[in-house]
Design a protein around this motif. Structure first.
Motif, PDB file in Angstrom:
ATOM      1  N   PHE A   1       0.901  -1.298   0.084  1.00 46.26           N
ATOM      2  CA  PHE A   1      -0.070  -0.090  -0.016  1.00 46.26           C
ATOM      3  C   PHE A   1       0.975   1.137  -0.130  1.00 46.26           C
ATOM      4  O   PHE A   1       2.234   1.184   0.081  1.00 46.26           O
TER       5      PHE A   1
ATOM      6  N   GLY B   1      -0.070   5.016   5.329  1.00 47.30           N
ATOM      7  CA  GLY B   1      -1.170   4.310   5.682  1.00 47.30           C
ATOM      8  C   GLY B   1      -0.821   3.518   6.801  1.00 47.30           C
ATOM      9  O   GLY B   1       0.324   3.295   7.129  1.00 47.30           O
ATOM     10  N   PRO B   2      -1.834   2.699   7.227  1.00 52.22           N
ATOM     11  CA  PRO B   2      -1.603   2.047   8.485  1.00 52.22           C
ATOM     12  C   PRO B   2      -0.477   0.811   8.291  1.00 52.22           C
ATOM     13  O   PRO B   2       0.070   0.254   9.370  1.00 52.22           O
ATOM     14  N   THR B   3      -0.483   0.057   7.098  1.00 48.64           N
ATOM     15  CA  THR B   3       0.177  -0.971   6.994  1.00 48.64           C
ATOM     16  C   THR B   3       1.903  -0.563   6.915  1.00 48.64           C
ATOM     17  O   THR B   3       2.551  -1.200   7.410  1.00 48.64           O
TER      18      THR B   3
ATOM     19  N   HIS C   1      -1.858  -7.410   5.179  1.00 49.09           N
ATOM     20  CA  HIS C   1      -2.970  -7.579   6.492  1.00 49.09           C
ATOM     21  C   HIS C   1      -3.834  -8.725   5.995  1.00 49.09           C
ATOM     22  O   HIS C   1      -3.621  -9.506   5.242  1.00 49.09           O
TER      23      HIS C   1
ATOM     24  N   ALA D   1      -9.073   1.334  -0.016  1.00 49.37           N
ATOM     25  CA  ALA D   1      -7.398   0.973  -0.754  1.00 49.37           C
ATOM     26  C   ALA D   1      -7.486  -0.087  -1.559  1.00 49.37           C
ATOM     27  O   ALA D   1      -6.598  -0.681  -1.976  1.00 49.37           O
TER      28      ALA D   1
ATOM     29  N   ALA E   1      -8.491  -4.797  -0.096  1.00 44.55           N
ATOM     30  CA  ALA E   1      -7.765  -4.200   0.990  1.00 44.55           C
ATOM     31  C   ALA E   1      -8.834  -4.155   2.397  1.00 44.55           C
ATOM     32  O   ALA E   1      -9.969  -4.656   2.084  1.00 44.55           O
ATOM     33  N   ALA E   2      -8.388  -4.013   3.611  1.00 45.91           N
ATOM     34  CA  ALA E   2      -9.234  -3.883   4.791  1.00 45.91           C
ATOM     35  C   ALA E   2     -10.249  -3.077   4.645  1.00 45.91           C
ATOM     36  O   ALA E   2     -11.480  -3.362   4.919  1.00 45.91           O
ATOM     37  N   SER E   3     -10.119  -2.019   4.333  1.00 45.03           N
ATOM     38  CA  SER E   3     -11.058  -0.806   4.216  1.00 45.03           C
ATOM     39  C   SER E   3     -12.370  -1.075   2.984  1.00 45.03           C
ATOM     40  O   SER E   3     -13.432  -1.139   3.233  1.00 45.03           O
TER      41      SER E   3
ATOM     42  N   GLY F   1      -3.826   3.314  -1.046  1.00 42.50           N
ATOM     43  CA  GLY F   1      -3.755   2.780   0.318  1.00 42.50           C
ATOM     44  C   GLY F   1      -4.712   4.176   1.193  1.00 42.50           C
ATOM     45  O   GLY F   1      -5.180   4.975   0.545  1.00 42.50           O
ATOM     46  N   THR F   2      -4.859   3.639   2.345  1.00 48.16           N
ATOM     47  CA  THR F   2      -5.531   4.671   3.224  1.00 48.16           C
ATOM     48  C   THR F   2      -4.987   6.041   3.609  1.00 48.16           C
ATOM     49  O   THR F   2      -5.501   6.856   4.013  1.00 48.16           O
ATOM     50  N   GLY F   3      -3.577   5.868   3.409  1.00 48.15           N
ATOM     51  CA  GLY F   3      -2.743   6.988   3.784  1.00 48.15           C
ATOM     52  C   GLY F   3      -3.398   8.146   2.837  1.00 48.15           C
ATOM     53  O   GLY F   3      -3.909   9.200   3.256  1.00 48.15           O
TER      54      GLY F   3
ATOM     55  N   ASP G   1     -11.229   2.416   8.485  1.00 48.18           N
ATOM     56  CA  ASP G   1      -9.933   1.924   8.385  1.00 48.18           C
ATOM     57  C   ASP G   1      -9.279   1.591   9.597  1.00 48.18           C
ATOM     58  O   ASP G   1      -9.956   2.072  10.872  1.00 48.18           O
ATOM     59  N   GLN G   2      -7.899   0.928   9.582  1.00 52.79           N
ATOM     60  CA  GLN G   2      -7.366   0.639  10.925  1.00 52.79           C
ATOM     61  C   GLN G   2      -7.258   2.013  11.990  1.00 52.79           C
ATOM     62  O   GLN G   2      -6.843   2.796  11.584  1.00 52.79           O
TER      63      GLN G   2
HETATM   64  N1  ASP Z   1      -5.517   0.136   5.572  1.00 53.16           N
HETATM   65  C1  ASP Z   1      -5.442   0.121   4.320  1.00 53.16           C
HETATM   66  C2  ASP Z   1      -6.697  -1.158   3.627  1.00 53.16           C
HETATM   67  O1  ASP Z   1      -7.541  -0.540   3.661  1.00 53.16           O
HETATM   68  C3  ASP Z   1      -4.175  -0.084   3.438  1.00 53.16           C
HETATM   69  C4  ASP Z   1      -3.082   0.700   3.885  1.00 53.16           C
HETATM   70  O2  ASP Z   1      -2.430   0.328   5.007  1.00 53.16           O
HETATM   71  O3  ASP Z   1      -2.991   1.797   3.254  1.00 53.16           O
HETATM   72  O4  ASP Z   1      -6.267  -2.156   3.634  1.00 53.16           O
END
Ligand code: ASP
Length: 329
Positions: free
Chosen positions: A38, A42-44, A95, A159, A163-165, A187-189, A205-206
């Motif tokens: 990603f 972002g969180p990853t 993830h 993302a 993606a997790a989102s 990515g969610t950043g 998001d995370q």
């Molecule tokens: N958290 C994001 C997701 O939606 C990916 C990221 O880490 O940017 O999977």
């Protein structure tokens, strides 16, 4: 003749000692690269950077860099690692997408359970449903009323498929029985930057990415995706989506570390030991827990248990995704 056989036999026994020496790990002239599938910010990405820092010392001061290979919900980066040289210098931090993509992609370019060495699970992170700051709703009940009044006009950032989102958004739309336009980012950043700027409406998001923005009131928070509330200071009052009325809504994101299939066992052992040391590193724990993540402290830090866990997640989420009828060609 007998003498010749004896000589050959001795040579065969000694061959490993005189053959090509096992490549040094970590190599002095080659950094270890952790591929994050990603975008940066972002969180990853942040877990990977904190992990790289914490694994450096147990790997003898090795240089560890983060390589953002973003796109297609993380599957581009995962594929890059599946095809990389299996010498321990290219790793993947991915993830839950590792387990959702097999059902989401009809032509996934790698085999999730066969093409990687599993190195251990890193952390588990709740998600939060957040909105742009100008949404008039201040809690989940108000959000539902506002969503109903704006049907067909709202969008949900993610993302990318896998993606997790994306998974969280899918579950959310199913739970409220409403479709929204989804806007994929790398990515969610970058997605959260646009949410803060008001270009998109909602994002799931995370918490490691949303907590600071919720606390500084740059975004509005509507609920937590886990069965229990967050323990993060300042966020304990945020209800879970289950409490807010979405029965059975539950998703937790986990991150795991992988290497390409065929990485030598002694190298895998060194990386796994360094991972275990990192998960006990007080600074790593402080950073992760401060943002609402839980460090994995059970058997899933062992490669075999990590792989078993991912196989179970593939089965669990595959069923949910197939019933939703979502997939990419
Ligand atoms: N958290 C994001 C997701 O939606 C990916 C990221 O880490 O940017 O999977």
């Amino acid at each position: 003749m007998i003498k010749l056989f004896q000589t050959l036999a001795v040579a065969a026994v000694l061959a490993p000692a005189f053959g090509a020496p096992a490549a040094e790990f970590p190599a002095k002239d080659k950094p270890i690269s952790i591929v994050v599938p990603f975008a940066a910010g972002g969180p990853t990405d942040s877990v990977a950077r904190d992990l790289a820092e914490a694994m450096r010392k147990p790997l003898g001061g090795a240089r560890i860099v983060v390589d953002n290979a973003a796109g297609a919900g993380g599957t581009i980066g995962a594929n890059k690692v599946a095809k990389a040289i299996a010498d321990g210098h290219t790793l993947l931090l991915y993830h839950i997408g590792m387990a959702t993509s097999p059902a989401l992609y009809r032509n996934l370019p790698y085999r999730t359970l066969e093409d990687f060495e599993y190195l251990g699970l890193v952390n588990e992170v709740p998600m939060t449903l957040i909105g742009r700051p100008s949404i008039p709703a201040n809690n989940f009940a108000e959000l539902r009323t506002w969503l109903n009044a704006n049907k067909g006009k709202l969008n949900l950032a993610n993302a990318g498929l896998g993606a997790a989102s994306h998974l969280c958004g899918l579950l959310f739309m199913q739970a409220i029985g409403m479709d929204m336009i989804t806007v994929p980012y790398k990515g969610t950043g970058p997605a959260i930057t646009d949410l803060i700027g008001g270009q998109v409406d909602l994002l799931c998001d995370q918490t490691t990415n949303t907590a600071t923005h919720i606390l500084s009131r740059k975004v509005k928070a509507y609920g937590v995706t886990t069965a229990t509330r967050l323990t993060t200071p300042g966020l304990k009052d945020l209800p879970t989506l289950q409490e807010a009325g979405l029965k059975g809504f539950e998703v937790t994101i986990w991150h795991g570390l992988y290497a390409p299939k065929g990485t030598p066992p002694d190298v895998l052992k060194k990386i796994n030991s360094a991972l275990k040391a990192a998960l006990k590193d007080p600074e790593f724990i402080r950073k992760e827990e401060g943002l609402g993540a839980v460090i994995v402290a059970d058997q899933r830090v062992e490669p075999a248990e990590h792989k078993k866990f991912v196989a179970a997640e593939i089965a669990k989420w595959g069923a949910v995704i197939r019933s939703a009828g979502v997939y990419a060609e």
